[in-house]
Design an enzyme around this catalytic site. Structure first.
Site, PDB file in Angstrom:
ATOM      1  N   LYS A 115      78.200 -54.525  22.971  1.00  0.00           N
ATOM      2  CA  LYS A 115      78.418 -54.322  24.390  1.00  0.00           C
ATOM      3  C   LYS A 115      78.820 -55.635  25.038  1.00  0.00           C
ATOM      4  O   LYS A 115      78.165 -56.645  24.743  1.00  0.00           O
ATOM      5  CB  LYS A 115      77.095 -53.812  24.978  1.00  0.00           C
ATOM      6  N   LYS A 155      74.599 -57.845  22.410  1.00  0.00           N
ATOM      7  CA  LYS A 155      74.839 -57.650  23.837  1.00  0.00           C
ATOM      8  C   LYS A 155      75.135 -59.010  24.456  1.00  0.00           C
ATOM      9  O   LYS A 155      74.307 -59.925  24.399  1.00  0.00           O
ATOM     10  CB  LYS A 155      73.627 -57.016  24.506  1.00  0.00           C
TER      11      LYS A 155
HETATM   12  C1  PBG Z   1      69.837 -53.361  31.469  1.00  0.00           C
HETATM   13  C2  PBG Z   1      71.216 -52.916  31.183  1.00  0.00           C
HETATM   14  C3  PBG Z   1      72.408 -53.421  31.723  1.00  0.00           C
HETATM   15  C4  PBG Z   1      73.422 -52.597  31.274  1.00  0.00           C
HETATM   16  C5  PBG Z   1      72.833 -51.642  30.442  1.00  0.00           C
HETATM   17  N1  PBG Z   1      71.483 -51.867  30.397  1.00  0.00           N
HETATM   18  C6  PBG Z   1      72.641 -54.521  32.688  1.00  0.00           C
HETATM   19  C7  PBG Z   1      72.303 -55.890  32.329  1.00  0.00           C
HETATM   20  O1  PBG Z   1      71.980 -56.228  31.193  1.00  0.00           O
HETATM   21  O2  PBG Z   1      72.317 -56.696  33.258  1.00  0.00           O
HETATM   22  C8  PBG Z   1      74.872 -52.716  31.664  1.00  0.00           C
HETATM   23  C9  PBG Z   1      75.676 -51.467  31.547  1.00  0.00           C
HETATM   24  C10 PBG Z   1      76.963 -51.465  32.279  1.00  0.00           C
HETATM   25  O3  PBG Z   1      77.415 -52.480  32.858  1.00  0.00           O
HETATM   26  O4  PBG Z   1      77.583 -50.408  32.296  1.00  0.00           O
HETATM   27  N2  PBG Z   1      69.265 -54.243  30.612  1.00  0.00           N
END
Ligand code: PBG
Length: 321
Positions: free
Chosen positions: A247, A194
């Site tokens: 992601k 991520k």
């Molecule tokens: C929370 C989380 C996030 C997303 C999914 N889970 C945001 C972040 O890490 O700030 C982002 C998903 C999206 O942008 O569609 N940890």
């Protein structure tokens, strides 16, 4: 000329015969945003035509998803400010919104695969994915909370927990607690690679979860790194992840292919909120053909190696198929 590639493109029937990648409803995980209240369906301002639902309308929505052939949802909750603190205490509430949301979906459509986001940010007064001390995000105390949070979600009925926080070692801590408590069939879909991406903005609007100070670069990955994605992912698999996720999607398809070529567990991709917002904005202006672009991007994500895609376009896509 002996070889003419265009012979295989002469009609739609021929093209469909030789097509290498197809998207089906089975490929999708549908992210859903849940809020307190009754009869609430609020559009998210930076995600046109995407909504937050109260539990009663969530029930209707998942029934519709099921009827469209969508069989898996990923739940996120918007937590009221007065329930937020540094340690995510509310996340462990047996009767919290997430726990009730899981039960609501399971009651409405018992066969639906329910996945839950596991991270502190929606519950954190700082909007960070971990416990904060002197401006730093603490790793080890956070993973203990994440494990308890995961346990609470599977106790409510979730089949998969999806830790999205990027703390080190959290998959092992979660896995060990689930095993110890007898939830040996509960799955972990780990957000393994991520990235600290600028494409999460609209999601943070949806949950009011933007970091109150600084950024997430001490835990989420540097977009410049490729080898590190493999290191993170292999470690998560060793620690007990059943599905690994990359992601965001579009900017990271090289990583998706690297990982697909390296691992032997299912690979998921999250096409994130900013990717959704870009397509919506450009097509609202008439600059892009919405449906064609949606299908092209989803096909590209699958071609790159995703076996499943968490996408805000899931419903649009299955209607187009
Ligand atoms: C929370 C989380 C996030 C997303 C999914 N889970 C945001 C972040 O890490 O700030 C982002 C998903 C999206 O942008 O569609 N940890």
């Amino acid at each position: 000329m002996l070889i003419r590639n265009r012979r295989l493109r002469t009609s739609e029937a021929v093209r469909s015969l030789v097509r290498e990648t197809a998207i089906t409803p089975n490929d999708f995980i549908v992210p859903l945003f849940v809020v307190e209240g009754k009869n609430v369906k609020e559009e998210i301002s930076s995600m046109p035509n995407y909504f937050r639902y109260s539990l009663d309308l969530l029930e209707k929505e998942v029934k519709e998803l099921w009827s469209l052939g969508l069989k898996s949802v990923l739940l996120f909750v918007k937590v009221p400010d007065d329930l937020k603190d540094n340690k995510g205490t509310e996340a462990l509430n047996k009767d919290g919104l997430m726990q009730r949301a899981v039960k609501t979906v399971k009651n409405a459509v018992p066969e639906m695969v329910v996945m839950t986001d596991v991270a502190l940010d929606p519950y954190s007064s700082y909007g960070h994915d971990g416990i904060v001390e002197n401006g730093r995000i603490l790793n080890d105390p956070t993973k203990e909370v994440l494990a308890k949070m995961s346990l609470s979600h599977v106790q409510a009925g979730a089949e998969f927990v999806a830790p999205s926080d990027m703390m080190d070692g959290r998959i092992k801590t979660i896995r060990e607690l689930l095993e110890k408590e007898g939830f040996d069939t509960a799955g972990i879909m780990s957000y393994s690679a991520k990235y600290a991406s600028a494409f999460y903005g609209p999601f943070r609007d949806a949950l009011d979860s933007a970091p109150g100070f600084g950024d997430k670069k001490t835990y989420q990955m540097d977009p410049a790194n490729r080898d590190e994605a493999i290191k993170e992912t292999l470690l998560d698999i060793e620690e007990g992840a059943d599905i690994v996720m990359i992601k965001p999607g579009l900017c990271y398809l090289d990583i998706v292919r690297d990982i697909r070529n390296t691992v032997n567990v299912p690979v998921a991709v999250y096409q994130v909120s900013g990717e959704y917002a870009m397509i919506k904005a450009a097509s609202e202006k008439g600059w892009l053909d919405h449906d064609a672009v949606v299908l092209e991007q989803l096909t590209a994500i699958k071609r790159a190696g995703a076996q499943m895609i968490a996408s805000y376009f899931a419903k649009d896509a299955v209607k187009l198929l």
